[in-house]
Write an enzyme that holds these catalytic residues in place. Structure first.
Site: not given
Length: 289
Positions: A9, A59, A98, A122, A126
């Site tokens: 996105q 993600t 993030t 996650y 990151k």
């Protein structure tokens, strides 16, 4: 500019908002595996970009708890390869990270220098990617963001619209606080930063204001109804996280302090609800014509 992760996105928004005088090449994950050193070097040599924007990421927060290797490859190993390759070839790197690098124990917005403490795989992957980029390329720009959504791809806003059209009642978590971020404005910010080689280091970007997922869902319902994306009102019940167990633990509070990037780029983060209306209008124009 070379945009990586162009199928996601954020990547798609970068392509959508780039100005005509911004020569932008966009590659999806299928076109370039950023963890493949040989492929990365070959593509960088082929295109000779001035700037690489890395919007590629794993993600799927809950899936990452089981797919540790896959999330590490995408979120840590890949950025390390990119940073090392960009350093070797004299290319600027902008890397997106993030809010999940934080533990959620704060009660005021996290500054860029705040101690990190990810709660799940996650966030750990990151954070490892951030550290790898910083270690390999001190001149890189790392931008953390939060609760990203867009008319493209899968995200909370589109999921809520679908469920609200299907059901009469929803229950949404009300004890996790953050700042929704329209991917389009994040994309514009990254493109502006790409033209500013003096902007380096670590920054935060999100839309302004704070809400819970429940409050976000209520706003989606209200604004979706006004714009004709929903045909009826839906009852939304606030629930604690304990009543909605997930594989990965989420931070209870992950609001980001964006003051540094606003000052250094001369920007102002817009209110999250205003941005939601803009995204829903964009969604209606493209999907509900």
């Amino acid at each position: 500019m070379l945009v990586l992760g162009a199928g996601g996105q954020l990547g798609r928004e970068l392509v959508a908002v780039a100005e005509s005088d911004q020569r932008l090449i966009a590659l999806t994950r299928q076109q370039l595996d950023i963890a493949n050193v040989g492929a990365v070097r070959q593509q960088l040599a082929s295109y000779s970009p001035q700037v690489v924007i890395n919007a590629a990421a794993y993600t799927a927060v809950d899936a990452a708890e089981e797919d540790i290797r896959g999330s590490d490859i995408a979120n840590a190993d890949g950025p390390a390869v990119l940073a090392q390759s960009c350093r070797a070839m004299g290319i600027r790197l902008i890397h997106v990270s993030t809010d999940f690098v934080f533990d959620g124990l704060a009660s005021s917005p996290y500054a860029t220098a705040a101690p990190t403490g990810p709660l799940g795989q996650y966030g750990r992957s990151k954070l490892a990617g951030e550290n790898a980029v910083r270690s390999a390329l001190a001149e890189a720009l790392i931008v953390r963001s939060s609760w990203i959504y867009s008319r493209f791809g899968n995200n909370f806003v589109k999921t809520m619209l679908r469920l609200m059209a299907e059901r009469d009642q929803l229950a949404v978590v009300d004890d996790q606080l953050g700042s929704p971020t329209w991917a389009r404005d994040l994309a514009r910010t990254l493109l502006l930063a790409a033209s500013r080689p003096d902007v380096v280091g670590l920054y935060h970007w999100s839309d302004a204001g704070t809400c819970s997922w429940f409050e976000f869902a209520k706003a989606i319902a209200e604004e979706g109804l006004k714009l004709g994306l929903l045909q009826r009102s839906v009852e939304i019940e606030p629930i604690p996280s304990s009543e909605y167990p997930t594989a990965a633990k989420r931070p209870a509070y992950s609001v980001l302090d964006t003051s540094e990037i606003e000052q250094d780029l001369g920007l102002a983060c817009l209110p999250w609800r205003e941005q939601l209306v803009s995204m829903l209008t964009d969604l209606r124009e493209h999907n509900y014509a």
